[in-house]
Scaffold this motif. Structure first.
Motif, PDB file in Angstrom:
ATOM      1  N   GLY A  84      42.796  59.014  38.282  1.00  0.00           N
ATOM      2  CA  GLY A  84      43.762  58.155  38.953  1.00  0.00           C
ATOM      3  C   GLY A  84      43.846  56.749  38.383  1.00  0.00           C
ATOM      4  N   TYR A  85      42.912  56.395  37.525  1.00  0.00           N
ATOM      5  CA  TYR A  85      42.930  55.078  36.893  1.00  0.00           C
ATOM      6  C   TYR A  85      43.562  55.172  35.514  1.00  0.00           C
ATOM      7  CZ  TYR A  85      39.910  53.067  40.469  1.00  0.00           C
ATOM      8  OH  TYR A  85      39.406  52.605  41.653  1.00  0.00           O
ATOM      9  N   SER A  86      44.226  54.120  35.103  1.00  0.00           N
ATOM     10  CA  SER A  86      44.821  54.051  33.779  1.00  0.00           C
ATOM     11  C   SER A  86      43.710  53.924  32.738  1.00  0.00           C
ATOM     12  CB  SER A  86      45.763  52.849  33.675  1.00  0.00           C
ATOM     13  OG  SER A  86      46.052  52.562  32.323  1.00  0.00           O
ATOM     14  N   ILE A  87      43.627  54.892  31.848  1.00  0.00           N
ATOM     15  CA  ILE A  87      42.607  54.863  30.802  1.00  0.00           C
ATOM     16  C   ILE A  87      42.772  53.615  29.943  1.00  0.00           C
ATOM     17  CG2 ILE A  87      41.835  56.004  28.688  1.00  0.00           C
ATOM     18  CD1 ILE A  87      42.357  58.681  30.138  1.00  0.00           C
ATOM     19  N   LYS A  88      44.009  53.278  29.629  1.00  0.00           N
ATOM     20  CA  LYS A  88      44.265  52.094  28.797  1.00  0.00           C
ATOM     21  C   LYS A  88      43.783  50.821  29.492  1.00  0.00           C
ATOM     22  CE  LYS A  88      47.889  49.543  26.414  1.00  0.00           C
ATOM     23  NZ  LYS A  88      49.316  49.450  26.116  1.00  0.00           N
ATOM     24  N   GLU A  89      44.131  50.650  30.767  1.00  0.00           N
ATOM     25  CA  GLU A  89      43.743  49.441  31.494  1.00  0.00           C
ATOM     26  C   GLU A  89      42.234  49.354  31.670  1.00  0.00           C
ATOM     27  OE1 GLU A  89      45.944  49.009  35.150  1.00  0.00           O
ATOM     28  OE2 GLU A  89      47.856  49.237  34.103  1.00  0.00           O
ATOM     29  N   VAL A  90      41.599  50.457  32.021  1.00  0.00           N
ATOM     30  CA  VAL A  90      40.147  50.473  32.192  1.00  0.00           C
ATOM     31  C   VAL A  90      39.467  50.140  30.863  1.00  0.00           C
ATOM     32  CG1 VAL A  90      38.143  51.947  32.674  1.00  0.00           C
ATOM     33  CG2 VAL A  90      40.141  52.033  34.179  1.00  0.00           C
ATOM     34  N   SER A  91      39.960  50.735  29.785  1.00  0.00           N
ATOM     35  CA  SER A  91      39.367  50.508  28.463  1.00  0.00           C
ATOM     36  C   SER A  91      39.458  49.043  28.048  1.00  0.00           C
ATOM     37  CB  SER A  91      40.039  51.386  27.415  1.00  0.00           C
ATOM     38  OG  SER A  91      39.820  52.744  27.696  1.00  0.00           O
ATOM     39  N   VAL A  92      40.605  48.433  28.253  1.00  0.00           N
ATOM     40  CA  VAL A  92      40.781  47.016  27.898  1.00  0.00           C
ATOM     41  C   VAL A  92      39.836  46.149  28.720  1.00  0.00           C
ATOM     42  CG1 VAL A  92      42.389  45.059  27.996  1.00  0.00           C
ATOM     43  CG2 VAL A  92      43.131  47.235  27.035  1.00  0.00           C
ATOM     44  N   LYS A  93      39.720  46.428  30.014  1.00  0.00           N
ATOM     45  CA  LYS A  93      38.823  45.648  30.873  1.00  0.00           C
ATOM     46  C   LYS A  93      37.369  45.816  30.441  1.00  0.00           C
ATOM     47  CE  LYS A  93      41.799  45.602  34.918  1.00  0.00           C
ATOM     48  NZ  LYS A  93      42.044  46.149  36.252  1.00  0.00           N
ATOM     49  N   VAL A  94      36.986  47.041  30.080  1.00  0.00           N
ATOM     50  CA  VAL A  94      35.622  47.284  29.608  1.00  0.00           C
ATOM     51  C   VAL A  94      35.374  46.522  28.312  1.00  0.00           C
ATOM     52  CG1 VAL A  94      34.044  49.022  28.656  1.00  0.00           C
ATOM     53  CG2 VAL A  94      35.309  49.506  30.765  1.00  0.00           C
ATOM     54  N   GLN A  95      36.321  46.574  27.387  1.00  0.00           N
ATOM     55  CA  GLN A  95      36.162  45.860  26.119  1.00  0.00           C
ATOM     56  C   GLN A  95      35.961  44.364  26.361  1.00  0.00           C
ATOM     57  OE1 GLN A  95      39.805  47.420  24.377  1.00  0.00           O
ATOM     58  NE2 GLN A  95      38.612  48.451  22.770  1.00  0.00           N
ATOM     59  N   GLU A  96      36.780  43.780  27.224  1.00  0.00           N
ATOM     60  CA  GLU A  96      36.678  42.351  27.509  1.00  0.00           C
ATOM     61  C   GLU A  96      35.357  42.011  28.181  1.00  0.00           C
ATOM     62  OE1 GLU A  96      40.209  41.748  29.844  1.00  0.00           O
ATOM     63  OE2 GLU A  96      41.502  41.619  28.072  1.00  0.00           O
ATOM     64  N   LYS A  97      34.959  42.820  29.169  1.00  0.00           N
ATOM     65  CA  LYS A  97      33.735  42.551  29.932  1.00  0.00           C
ATOM     66  C   LYS A  97      32.493  42.701  29.051  1.00  0.00           C
ATOM     67  CE  LYS A  97      31.714  42.775  34.302  1.00  0.00           C
ATOM     68  NZ  LYS A  97      32.067  41.966  35.415  1.00  0.00           N
ATOM     69  N   VAL A  98      32.458  43.730  28.224  1.00  0.00           N
ATOM     70  CA  VAL A  98      31.318  43.965  27.341  1.00  0.00           C
ATOM     71  C   VAL A  98      31.204  42.840  26.318  1.00  0.00           C
ATOM     72  CG1 VAL A  98      30.449  45.480  25.498  1.00  0.00           C
ATOM     73  CG2 VAL A  98      31.201  46.460  27.674  1.00  0.00           C
ATOM     74  N   LYS A  99      32.324  42.477  25.703  1.00  0.00           N
ATOM     75  CA  LYS A  99      32.335  41.387  24.715  1.00  0.00           C
ATOM     76  C   LYS A  99      31.823  40.092  25.340  1.00  0.00           C
ATOM     77  CE  LYS A  99      35.696  38.906  21.721  1.00  0.00           C
ATOM     78  NZ  LYS A  99      34.742  38.178  20.980  1.00  0.00           N
ATOM     79  N   SER A 100      32.349  39.753  26.494  1.00  0.00           N
ATOM     80  CA  SER A 100      31.959  38.525  27.182  1.00  0.00           C
ATOM     81  C   SER A 100      30.479  38.539  27.558  1.00  0.00           C
ATOM     82  CB  SER A 100      32.821  38.348  28.430  1.00  0.00           C
ATOM     83  OG  SER A 100      32.402  37.230  29.172  1.00  0.00           O
ATOM     84  N   ALA A 101      29.996  39.640  28.116  1.00  0.00           N
ATOM     85  CA  ALA A 101      28.601  39.724  28.555  1.00  0.00           C
ATOM     86  C   ALA A 101      27.640  39.575  27.379  1.00  0.00           C
ATOM     87  CB  ALA A 101      28.359  41.053  29.278  1.00  0.00           C
ATOM     88  N   ILE A 102      27.900  40.266  26.294  1.00  0.00           N
ATOM     89  CA  ILE A 102      27.005  40.191  25.138  1.00  0.00           C
ATOM     90  C   ILE A 102      27.023  38.797  24.530  1.00  0.00           C
ATOM     91  CG2 ILE A 102      26.614  41.003  22.774  1.00  0.00           C
ATOM     92  CD1 ILE A 102      27.567  43.784  23.738  1.00  0.00           C
ATOM     93  N   GLU A 103      28.211  38.234  24.349  1.00  0.00           N
ATOM     94  CA  GLU A 103      28.305  36.908  23.737  1.00  0.00           C
ATOM     95  C   GLU A 103      27.664  35.836  24.610  1.00  0.00           C
ATOM     96  OE1 GLU A 103      32.084  37.584  20.755  1.00  0.00           O
ATOM     97  OE2 GLU A 103      32.438  36.401  22.576  1.00  0.00           O
ATOM     98  N   ASN A 104      27.875  35.905  25.927  1.00  0.00           N
ATOM     99  CA  ASN A 104      27.303  34.905  26.827  1.00  0.00           C
ATOM    100  C   ASN A 104      25.787  35.009  26.924  1.00  0.00           C
ATOM    101  OD1 ASN A 104      29.758  33.702  27.436  1.00  0.00           O
ATOM    102  ND2 ASN A 104      30.115  35.022  29.198  1.00  0.00           N
ATOM    103  N   MET A 105      25.262  36.227  26.922  1.00  0.00           N
ATOM    104  CA  MET A 105      23.819  36.406  27.107  1.00  0.00           C
ATOM    105  C   MET A 105      23.020  36.250  25.821  1.00  0.00           C
ATOM    106  SD  MET A 105      23.551  39.419  29.933  1.00  0.00           S
ATOM    107  CE  MET A 105      21.820  39.100  30.230  1.00  0.00           C
ATOM    108  N   THR A 106      23.625  36.543  24.671  1.00  0.00           N
ATOM    109  CA  THR A 106      22.853  36.550  23.423  1.00  0.00           C
ATOM    110  C   THR A 106      23.284  35.494  22.406  1.00  0.00           C
ATOM    111  OG1 THR A 106      24.299  38.114  22.250  1.00  0.00           O
ATOM    112  CG2 THR A 106      22.525  39.056  23.628  1.00  0.00           C
ATOM    113  N   GLY A 107      24.511  35.017  22.498  1.00  0.00           N
ATOM    114  CA  GLY A 107      25.027  34.093  21.499  1.00  0.00           C
ATOM    115  C   GLY A 107      25.520  34.793  20.243  1.00  0.00           C
TER     116      GLY A 107
END
Length: 126
Positions: A84-107
């Motif tokens: 029921g969820y848009s694969i495209k929308e979920v994927s984009v949100k995951v990409q953004e969240k993962v990128k942000s989390a790794i960059e913020n926590m590790t530099g």
């Protein structure tokens, strides 16, 4: 300190010492970030945030591959998405969240976050 995991120095000022991070740690950060996105049922291998409390953090690295080269990261994730969820929308949100989390926590700089949809999960209401 003896460790068989692949580690990378993320800080070495020569004064106090260095900070190293293991590939597994980056994979765990990615897994945690991905499972926080609405529409993600779990990581491939059926690891959810609820199971992590019982099985331990290392299990979050299942379904995630993090490759670190020259302070840059490439992440590959395999996800189970809720029906029921848009694969495209979920994927984009995951990409953004993962990128942000790794960059913020590790530099570290995240170059790519590749996503493979492994399964669609239909939730059953009993």
């Amino acid at each position: 300190m003896e460790d068989n995991r692949m580690t990378h120095t993320i800080h070495d000022d020569g004064k106090i010492g260095e900070v190293q991070i293991a590939d597994d740690v980056v994979a765990i950060i990615a897994g945690l970030a991905a499972t926080e996105v609405e529409g993600v049922a779990s990581m491939y291998g059926n690891i959810t945030n609820e199971l992590v409390a019982k099985l331990g953090m290392k299990n979050l690295a299942k379904g995630v591959k993090a490759v670190l080269e020259n302070d840059e990261v490439t992440v590959d994730l395999a996800l189970n998405v809720k029906f029921g969820y848009s694969i495209k929308e979920v994927s984009v949100k995951v990409q953004e969240k993962v990128k942000s989390a790794i960059e913020n926590m590790t530099g570290l700089t995240v170059n790519l976050v590749n996503i493979r949809i492994a399964n669609i999960i239909v939730e059953q209401n009993n």
